[in-house]
Design a protein around this motif. Structure first.
Motif, PDB file in Angstrom:
ATOM      1  N   VAL A  67       3.579  20.716  15.096  1.00  9.97           N
ATOM      2  CA  VAL A  67       3.918  22.130  15.215  1.00  9.97           C
ATOM      3  C   VAL A  67       4.958  22.422  14.140  1.00  9.97           C
ATOM      4  O   VAL A  67       6.039  21.832  14.137  1.00  9.97           O
ATOM      5  N   VAL A  68       4.627  23.319  13.215  1.00 14.51           N
ATOM      6  CA  VAL A  68       5.518  23.619  12.095  1.00 14.51           C
ATOM      7  C   VAL A  68       6.386  24.814  12.470  1.00 14.51           C
ATOM      8  O   VAL A  68       5.888  25.921  12.675  1.00 14.51           O
ATOM      9  N   GLY A  69       7.706  24.581  12.551  1.00 14.22           N
ATOM     10  CA  GLY A  69       8.610  25.627  13.003  1.00 14.22           C
ATOM     11  C   GLY A  69       8.924  26.675  11.958  1.00 14.22           C
ATOM     12  O   GLY A  69       8.845  27.872  12.234  1.00 14.22           O
ATOM     13  N   GLY A  93      -0.398  26.071  12.273  1.00 14.39           N
ATOM     14  CA  GLY A  93       0.101  26.773  11.108  1.00 14.39           C
ATOM     15  C   GLY A  93      -1.039  27.098  10.164  1.00 14.39           C
ATOM     16  O   GLY A  93      -2.111  26.484  10.232  1.00 14.39           O
ATOM     17  N   PRO A  94      -0.838  28.063   9.270  1.00 15.42           N
ATOM     18  CA  PRO A  94      -1.879  28.441   8.318  1.00 15.42           C
ATOM     19  C   PRO A  94      -1.935  27.503   7.123  1.00 15.42           C
ATOM     20  O   PRO A  94      -0.985  26.753   6.852  1.00 15.42           O
ATOM     21  N   GLY A  98      -2.996  31.044   3.411  1.00 17.36           N
ATOM     22  CA  GLY A  98      -2.559  31.933   4.485  1.00 17.36           C
ATOM     23  C   GLY A  98      -1.055  32.129   4.496  1.00 17.36           C
ATOM     24  O   GLY A  98      -0.553  33.219   4.809  1.00 17.36           O
ATOM     25  N   ALA A  99      -0.324  31.077   4.144  1.00 20.42           N
ATOM     26  CA  ALA A  99       1.140  31.148   4.126  1.00 20.42           C
ATOM     27  C   ALA A  99       1.661  32.080   3.040  1.00 20.42           C
ATOM     28  O   ALA A  99       2.836  32.469   3.054  1.00 20.42           O
ATOM     29  N   ARG A 100       0.795  32.479   2.111  1.00 14.33           N
ATOM     30  CA  ARG A 100       1.211  33.437   1.085  1.00 14.33           C
ATOM     31  C   ARG A 100       1.529  34.801   1.685  1.00 14.33           C
ATOM     32  O   ARG A 100       2.203  35.618   1.050  1.00 14.33           O
ATOM     33  N   ILE A 266      -9.718  32.663   4.534  1.00 14.46           N
ATOM     34  CA  ILE A 266      -8.437  31.983   4.767  1.00 14.46           C
ATOM     35  C   ILE A 266      -8.400  31.461   6.197  1.00 14.46           C
ATOM     36  O   ILE A 266      -8.463  32.247   7.155  1.00 14.46           O
ATOM     37  N   ARG A 267      -8.286  30.145   6.362  1.00 13.46           N
ATOM     38  CA  ARG A 267      -8.202  29.567   7.713  1.00 13.46           C
ATOM     39  C   ARG A 267      -6.778  29.684   8.211  1.00 13.46           C
ATOM     40  O   ARG A 267      -5.854  29.136   7.606  1.00 13.46           O
ATOM     41  N   TYR A 268      -6.622  30.380   9.307  1.00 14.27           N
ATOM     42  CA  TYR A 268      -5.283  30.635   9.833  1.00 14.27           C
ATOM     43  C   TYR A 268      -5.245  30.268  11.312  1.00 14.27           C
ATOM     44  O   TYR A 268      -5.704  31.028  12.162  1.00 14.27           O
ATOM     45  N   ARG A 269      -4.667  29.104  11.608  1.00 19.22           N
ATOM     46  CA  ARG A 269      -4.564  28.626  12.985  1.00 19.22           C
ATOM     47  C   ARG A 269      -3.086  28.418  13.316  1.00 19.22           C
ATOM     48  O   ARG A 269      -2.551  27.318  13.184  1.00 19.22           O
TER      49      ARG A 269
END
Length: 428
Positions: A67-69, A93-94, A98-100, A266-269
């Motif tokens: 789990v990325v905080g 996390g994305p 996606g993190a962009r 974009i895979r975003y989970r």
């Protein structure tokens, strides 16, 4: 499940506290954690950005899910790294792309425009187009909003009332005020209204769940004055975010965001943070973040009745469709005790006392550490997030204030007006 949580702040304390309640959890490790997270699991001396060391730890400790905080590992591509290196490992996390949404404000703006998501009008500028940027500023009404494109530790947004000052600030930003983060600057119209934070857990396949809505308080001074901070407190629920308003949010913002990510490949989970503003009853997006907010998480977790770990596992597996997210009707309030001098310079290593005297509140450690003798001391600007529930905001707030007074360390400061604006609306 064996879970590795990455991060060290109040947000991670709250996530660890909530995951600890899950029947699915076997072992919980927090890297690097803080002076309070060892109450929920085992602190590990690992940097969230050292992917190779994390991979070795994952292999050695049979970790099932990461789990990325915070945002930095996500922007750096931790999800992509493990998708290639350990494809069976679940990561909340994305992907880097996606993190962009948080890592590049220009990317986020272009995404919103492409998918007809309501936001402020804007243009982006570089050093080569600084003159055009100054001209664009002259077409806007004050105050003027300038945002560094990249991550700037929460300091990359300037709101300026004077045109000449704003034009000079634009040139300074493009000249390196925030390093590479302001090589591109987004200039946008100022939106006037009340802000709130909406959190969505997405499974990347169109399934999502909306978490309790919160409002945070960024300014150091009471009455929302002074410098911006990482957050001085938070309240949930938000009175104006009623069923009708949230219906607009879901139809105009959440669903187009989730669908837009899929459409763009974009895979975003993971968590999507929507920084929203209520402009005359209409919701607009101020910003995206790609993780839970802090200190909103400390209030939001207090209100979630469902098994958060089970929900995150389902999201990471791409299967949220059949999962229920229940939350308490009660209010939750977080008040942050901070170091004297914060958000400017401050001293660390101040002994903290009174932690064992509090009753009826949950203490989420943020900037703390434990010395070898077991003494808890300050190690950051934001030190302890005192979080409480109540039938009303006023009741929860009173409990947090009562307990924050019992905690002592040299230079302690907190805002005494957290939630006052919402309490006035709540009473109507």
């Amino acid at each position: 499940m064996n879970v590795l949580l990455l991060g060290s702040g109040g947000r991670e304390s709250a996530l660890a506290w909530k995951m600890r309640q899950s029947a699915l959890l076997d072992k919980l490790f927090i890297a690097p954690g803080n002076g309070g997270t060892d109450a929920y699991g085992t602190n590990v001396d690992l940097s969230p950005l050292d992917f190779e060391a994390i991979a070795q730890f994952v292999a050695d400790n049979a970790i099932d899910m990461i789990v990325v905080g915070n945002e930095d590992p996500l922007v750096a591509g931790i999800v992509d790294y493990f998708a290639e290196k350990m494809p069976g490992l679940l990561v909340v996390g994305p992907t880097r792309e996606g993190a962009r949404l948080e890592g590049s404000k220009d990317f986020a703006k272009r995404f919103m425009m492409a998918h007809s998501i309501p936001t402020a009008a804007y243009r982006s500028f570089t050093a080569e187009t600084a003159d055009e940027g100054c001209e664009f500023l002259s077409t806007l009404r004050p105050p003027y909003v300038l945002k560094a494109d990249g991550l700037a530790a929460g300091k990359g947004v300037l709101i300026i009332n004077d045109l000449t000052e704003a034009q000079n600030a634009l040139r300074e930003m493009l000249g390196g005020m925030f390093g590479k983060s302001s090589a591109t600057v987004v200039v946008e119209e100022f939106l006037s209204g009340i802000e709130c934070s909406v959190f969505v857990l997405s499974d990347g396949n169109g399934g999502y769940r909306i978490l309790p809505v919160a409002k945070d308080y960024k300014r150091i001074g009471e009455g929302d004055t002074g410098l911006n901070t990482g957050g001085m407190g938070a309240v949930s629920p938000v009175v104006f975010a009623d069923e009708a308003w949230m219906k607009k949010v879901e139809e105009r913002i959440i669903r187009p965001t989730v669908d837009g990510l899929i459409k763009d490949g974009i895979r975003y989970r993971g968590f999507i943070f929507l920084g929203l503003i209520n402009v005359d009853g209409e919701p607009k997006v101020i910003e995206y973040n790609v993780r839970m907010g802090d200190p909103e998480t400390e209030a939001v977790m207090m209100r979630i009745d469902s098994d958060l770990l089970a929900l995150m596992k389902a999201a990471a597996e791409g299967n949220l469709a059949d999962m229920e997210l229940r939350h308490s009707p009660e209010a939750a309030v977080t008040v942050m005790a901070v170091s004297g001098g914060y958000p400017g310079s401050y001293e660390k290593g101040k002994t903290i006392s009174g932690l064992d005297k509090t009753e009826g509140s949950t203490l989420f450690h943020a900037g703390t550490k434990k010395n070898a003798d077991g003494t808890t001391v300050t190690s950051g600007g934001r030190v302890i997030a005192v979080s409480s529930k109540g039938k009303t905001i006023a009741e929860a707030l009173a409990r947090s204030f009562e307990n924050i007074e019992k905690i002592e360390f040299d230079g302690k400061y907190y805002r005494r007006d957290i939630g006052r604006d919402l309490m006035s609306l709540e009473s109507k």
